[in-house]
Structure formats: C-alpha cells, structure tokens
Design a protein around this motif. Sequence first.
Motif, PDB file in Angstrom:
ATOM      1  N   VAL A 112       1.005  -1.085   0.025  1.00 59.02           N
ATOM      2  CA  VAL A 112      -0.021   0.132  -0.015  1.00 59.02           C
ATOM      3  C   VAL A 112       0.875   1.313   0.068  1.00 59.02           C
ATOM      4  O   VAL A 112       2.095   1.176   0.226  1.00 59.02           O
ATOM      5  N   SER A 113       0.313   2.366  -0.449  1.00 59.73           N
ATOM      6  CA  SER A 113       0.911   3.725  -0.387  1.00 59.73           C
ATOM      7  C   SER A 113       0.963   4.354   1.126  1.00 59.73           C
ATOM      8  O   SER A 113       0.182   3.821   2.035  1.00 59.73           O
ATOM      9  N   SER A 114       1.846   5.191   1.497  1.00 60.52           N
ATOM     10  CA  SER A 114       1.799   5.846   2.716  1.00 60.52           C
ATOM     11  C   SER A 114       0.423   6.428   3.056  1.00 60.52           C
ATOM     12  O   SER A 114       0.021   5.955   4.317  1.00 60.52           O
ATOM     13  N   ALA A 115      -0.151   7.051   2.207  1.00 64.91           N
ATOM     14  CA  ALA A 115      -1.583   7.718   2.598  1.00 64.91           C
ATOM     15  C   ALA A 115      -2.514   6.532   2.930  1.00 64.91           C
ATOM     16  O   ALA A 115      -3.067   6.647   3.831  1.00 64.91           O
ATOM     17  N   THR A 116      -2.713   5.407   2.076  1.00 63.61           N
ATOM     18  CA  THR A 116      -3.347   4.176   2.420  1.00 63.61           C
ATOM     19  C   THR A 116      -3.219   3.675   3.511  1.00 63.61           C
ATOM     20  O   THR A 116      -3.996   3.124   4.561  1.00 63.61           O
ATOM     21  N   VAL A 157       6.077  -1.990   7.015  1.00 62.76           N
ATOM     22  CA  VAL A 157       7.474  -1.588   6.655  1.00 62.76           C
ATOM     23  C   VAL A 157       7.698  -1.276   5.174  1.00 62.76           C
ATOM     24  O   VAL A 157       7.170  -1.896   4.247  1.00 62.76           O
ATOM     25  N   ALA A 158       8.136  -0.191   4.913  1.00 63.32           N
ATOM     26  CA  ALA A 158       8.612   0.355   3.727  1.00 63.32           C
ATOM     27  C   ALA A 158       9.345  -0.479   2.848  1.00 63.32           C
ATOM     28  O   ALA A 158      10.121  -1.356   3.142  1.00 63.32           O
ATOM     29  N   SER A 159       9.011  -0.896   1.442  1.00 67.02           N
ATOM     30  CA  SER A 159       9.700  -1.554   0.416  1.00 67.02           C
ATOM     31  C   SER A 159      10.474  -0.810  -0.246  1.00 67.02           C
ATOM     32  O   SER A 159      11.758  -0.988  -0.520  1.00 67.02           O
ATOM     33  N   VAL A 160      10.065   0.284  -0.991  1.00 66.31           N
ATOM     34  CA  VAL A 160      10.386   1.091  -2.057  1.00 66.31           C
ATOM     35  C   VAL A 160      10.096   2.665  -1.915  1.00 66.31           C
ATOM     36  O   VAL A 160       8.811   2.708  -1.050  1.00 66.31           O
ATOM     37  N   ALA A 161      10.754   3.532  -2.366  1.00 72.24           N
ATOM     38  CA  ALA A 161      10.528   4.917  -2.266  1.00 72.24           C
ATOM     39  C   ALA A 161      10.592   4.986  -3.826  1.00 72.24           C
ATOM     40  O   ALA A 161      11.409   4.582  -4.668  1.00 72.24           O
ATOM     41  N   ILE A 284      17.613  15.719 -12.385  1.00 70.64           N
ATOM     42  CA  ILE A 284      18.145  16.612 -11.148  1.00 70.64           C
ATOM     43  C   ILE A 284      17.345  15.887  -9.968  1.00 70.64           C
ATOM     44  O   ILE A 284      15.968  15.914  -9.970  1.00 70.64           O
ATOM     45  N   TRP A 285      18.171  15.215  -9.251  1.00 73.45           N
ATOM     46  CA  TRP A 285      17.661  14.707  -7.983  1.00 73.45           C
ATOM     47  C   TRP A 285      17.347  15.730  -6.884  1.00 73.45           C
ATOM     48  O   TRP A 285      16.715  15.554  -5.703  1.00 73.45           O
ATOM     49  N   ASP A 286      18.179  16.815  -6.903  1.00 76.10           N
ATOM     50  CA  ASP A 286      17.930  17.742  -5.795  1.00 76.10           C
ATOM     51  C   ASP A 286      16.730  18.309  -5.903  1.00 76.10           C
ATOM     52  O   ASP A 286      16.148  18.545  -6.735  1.00 76.10           O
ATOM     53  N   GLY A 287      15.844  18.193  -4.579  1.00 74.90           N
ATOM     54  CA  GLY A 287      14.643  18.799  -4.403  1.00 74.90           C
ATOM     55  C   GLY A 287      13.714  17.811  -4.961  1.00 74.90           C
ATOM     56  O   GLY A 287      12.460  18.106  -4.931  1.00 74.90           O
ATOM     57  N   GLN A 288      13.940  16.572  -4.913  1.00 76.87           N
ATOM     58  CA  GLN A 288      12.964  15.415  -5.507  1.00 76.87           C
ATOM     59  C   GLN A 288      12.056  15.333  -4.307  1.00 76.87           C
ATOM     60  O   GLN A 288      12.185  15.570  -3.256  1.00 76.87           O
ATOM     61  N   ILE A 289      10.564  15.175  -4.689  1.00 75.17           N
ATOM     62  CA  ILE A 289       9.704  14.839  -3.660  1.00 75.17           C
ATOM     63  C   ILE A 289       9.304  13.126  -3.567  1.00 75.17           C
ATOM     64  O   ILE A 289       8.837  12.668  -4.940  1.00 75.17           O
ATOM     65  N   TYR A 290       9.522  12.593  -2.646  1.00 80.05           N
ATOM     66  CA  TYR A 290       9.346  11.127  -2.832  1.00 80.05           C
ATOM     67  C   TYR A 290       8.187  10.587  -1.811  1.00 80.05           C
ATOM     68  O   TYR A 290       7.757  11.535  -1.115  1.00 80.05           O
ATOM     69  N   ASP A 291       7.685   9.411  -2.222  1.00 78.64           N
ATOM     70  CA  ASP A 291       6.699   8.869  -1.350  1.00 78.64           C
ATOM     71  C   ASP A 291       7.097   7.244  -1.309  1.00 78.64           C
ATOM     72  O   ASP A 291       7.904   6.784  -2.090  1.00 78.64           O
ATOM     73  N   LEU A 292       6.251   6.581  -0.526  1.00 80.24           N
ATOM     74  CA  LEU A 292       6.933   5.100  -0.190  1.00 80.24           C
ATOM     75  C   LEU A 292       5.481   4.088  -0.442  1.00 80.24           C
ATOM     76  O   LEU A 292       4.334   4.493  -0.504  1.00 80.24           O
ATOM     77  N   ASP A 293       6.127   2.947  -0.917  1.00 84.08           N
ATOM     78  CA  ASP A 293       5.093   1.660  -0.763  1.00 84.08           C
ATOM     79  C   ASP A 293       5.500   0.969   0.409  1.00 84.08           C
ATOM     80  O   ASP A 293       6.740   0.884   0.693  1.00 84.08           O
ATOM     81  N   LEU A 294       4.671   0.402   0.892  1.00 82.71           N
ATOM     82  CA  LEU A 294       4.825  -0.242   2.448  1.00 82.71           C
ATOM     83  C   LEU A 294       4.155  -1.783   2.363  1.00 82.71           C
ATOM     84  O   LEU A 294       3.015  -1.845   1.851  1.00 82.71           O
TER      85      LEU A 294
END
Length: 416
Positions: A112-116, A157-161, A284-294
């Motif tokens: 699932v996503s972080s929000a879910t 438990v996070a698997s990937v970003a 450009i990775w500087d300033g990336q916005i990431y989220d997770l799957d868990l």
Amino acid sequence: MIKVSGQNNRHSCGILATTLGRRCGFAAVLAACLIAAPAARAEDKPQGGESGTTLSIATWGGAYGQSQEIAYFEPFAKETGTTIATEIYDGTLAKIKAMIGGAESEVDVVDVSSATLGTLCSDGLLETIEASSLGAAPGGQSAEEDFYTGGLSACGVASVAWSTAIAFDRQAFTKSQPSQIADLLDTKRFPGKRALPNGPRYTLELALLADGVDPANVYTELATPAGVDRAFKALDKIKDNVLWWDNAQDPITWLLEKKVAMAAGYSGRIFRAAVGDRQRLGIIWDGQIYDLDLWAIPKGAKNKDGAKRFIIFASDPARLAAQAQLIAYGPMRKSALQLVGKHPVIDVEMKDFLPTAPDNFKKALRFDDAWWSDHGEELGKRFQEWHPPPPPPEEDKPQDADAKAKHARPSAQAAP
C-alpha cells in the motif's frame, strides 16, 4: 488470483529484445527483459519452512509487480515451500478496504501507499509489526538504525521509495547543464518550456524548493498565507513557459519531442526514457519529492504467521537490492543500497537512478498526503484562480449533436 511461476531464461530475453526493440521501442524491451530476468523457480524444492501453505498478497501489476515476483515471491516460495497467490489491485483505498475490511481478509499481505497505510492503520484494520522482528543489516545495525526515517511505522514496513524529479533535455542546453532544483525557475540561464503537474500538489512544493525553502520547512511554509504567496510568486517567473500535464506520460513524451526542455515527472518513467536514450536526458535529484510503498498485514489475514515471515524475508537488504536492480525504485534500507549493482540484462548501473541513493537523497522532500487532506481544497481553489482551466468547447448545435450521435452509434455487426 495469480499463482507464482518462475521464468529462468535469460536467452529468451535476448530473443524478445531483438524482436521488440524493432517494433515497440525500449520500454517494451525493458518490460520483456524484466519478465525474463534470472529468478528462482517457485516449483523448486523448498529449502525449509512449512510447505503446502498458501500466502495471498495484494499488490500492483506491471513491471513493478514483475520485479516483486523475481526479487521476493519466487525466492520465498522456493525457500519455504509456500505457494504465493497474488491479487492485482488498483491501489485505491476503497478497493483495499473491500478486500480486508471484513472479519476475514481476502489477502494476507498488502502493498500500500503511505496515505492508504495511514488510513487503514487509524481504522484498526492492520496488524502491528514490531521493528525488532526484522533482520539486522550486514554490518550489524538494527533495522531501526538501517531504515531511512519514515521507513518503519507501527503498521507497515517500507519496501520502496518512488519520486517526482526533474528531467531535462541535455541537447537544449549548450553552455551549461541544469543541476539543482533552483534551475527550474531560471529561464535566463536555462531557457525553454517546463512541464509541471496540472494542480497544486507537487507543483507548489517544487516551487518552494526551487525558491530556496529547505525540505524540512516546505509544509510549514506552505501552511501560511505568506508561504502560499511565495510559492505562486515563484511560479509567476515561469508561468508563460509552462505546459501543464494531467497524464503522467506527457512530460516524458514532451521532452523527447522537444516541446519542453525540463519536466517534473515520476522517477520510474524518467528511468525508462533515460536509459533508452542515455546521452539525451539528464535528471535533477536535488529537490525530489518522494513517497513510499509499504508492506502491511490485515487484521483478518488467514495466514498471519506466513505474512510476518514474508515481510521479514522481503525486508532483508539483499532482497531489497535484488528488486532495485530490476526497477528504478529506491530501497529504504541504507545497507541495501550498498548491494545494488547493474541491471542483469540492460547493463545499467541502477544506483544512479534510485531516489534513495545517497547522492540523490541529499535534498529530498517526503510527500505529505495527510497535509494535503487538510489543505487541498483551499489550495486547489487558489491554483484554479491563478491558472484557470480552459473553457469548455461550445455546445453543438442540435443538428450537429444528432449527426454526431448517429455517426458514433455502432452498427449491429460491430465487434464488442
């Protein structure tokens, strides 16, 4: 349900790559190679554990699901004798609640996503997962020390970003190449159109990051009237040079078609385009916005012991690295990144394309869906005032509408 079966045939990938490379382009080749990459076979003799049991896992499809099959499902099946049955779902909260909300869940593990995860955990639908149950890093660090901040929660438990980052066309800039998020707003040094999401989410965060706000302060700043004004003032600098996208593939397509010089897009799609034309696109990775799957375990899971054993297995640094070598999503354990090498088929150093690689993760912002739940309506109205949607097309004249309806009506012989 789809039961796991291994495909241990690298030679078949070569055949598929030769055929698909001519017909379908690099994305098709990559997908074909991912399926055919070396992996354990689920029907191999188990090495230990309880054979004869079934573990049902709800996850996403596509290349992401295939990478999980190779890195996690098939090796776990081989090691334990467990049959893995995967349920592909659309990722929506409504769908996952329908699957796990009853007294007895349809699945044992969910991706699932972080929000879910936050919603399901608050609603009491998930089991607690003890971080102490997870294996240590190769250097002896505990899981709590080894996971990046936010990778462990009470219920998941996070698997990937995965992330939203800035891709750019190297050919569009002859004197110097953009290298930091601030360059997004600098059309004097880096002229050309930009592609941004057609809405406030991600766009306002990128604006503040590009205007010099530290990632740790972005949502605090954006929660104030002055911070909102600052974000829109930053966007004013490039407003006349922005193409707004609603479809996630559009920014990549526009880059390749030279309609834009820089584009905010999803890291997985950027990877596929970048390795397809390695000299053309930069990131450009500087300033990336990431989220997770868990990974999470429903309260009503039938095989809770097997689910816990699977998450311990899938959270091992070597397993996380195995997935990261197949698809450009970053593992959330620091020790796993040290184990990531080249993609087994296309010979690309995968660490260069992972959001959580140390060089890429220095100035990253974690997306906050809960924050947007509180502020999204207000900022959505402000965004529409600043960037009004295009007017709807004029209504058809009655005779034109009748003609169109008649023309669109399928014939009796038409295929369904």
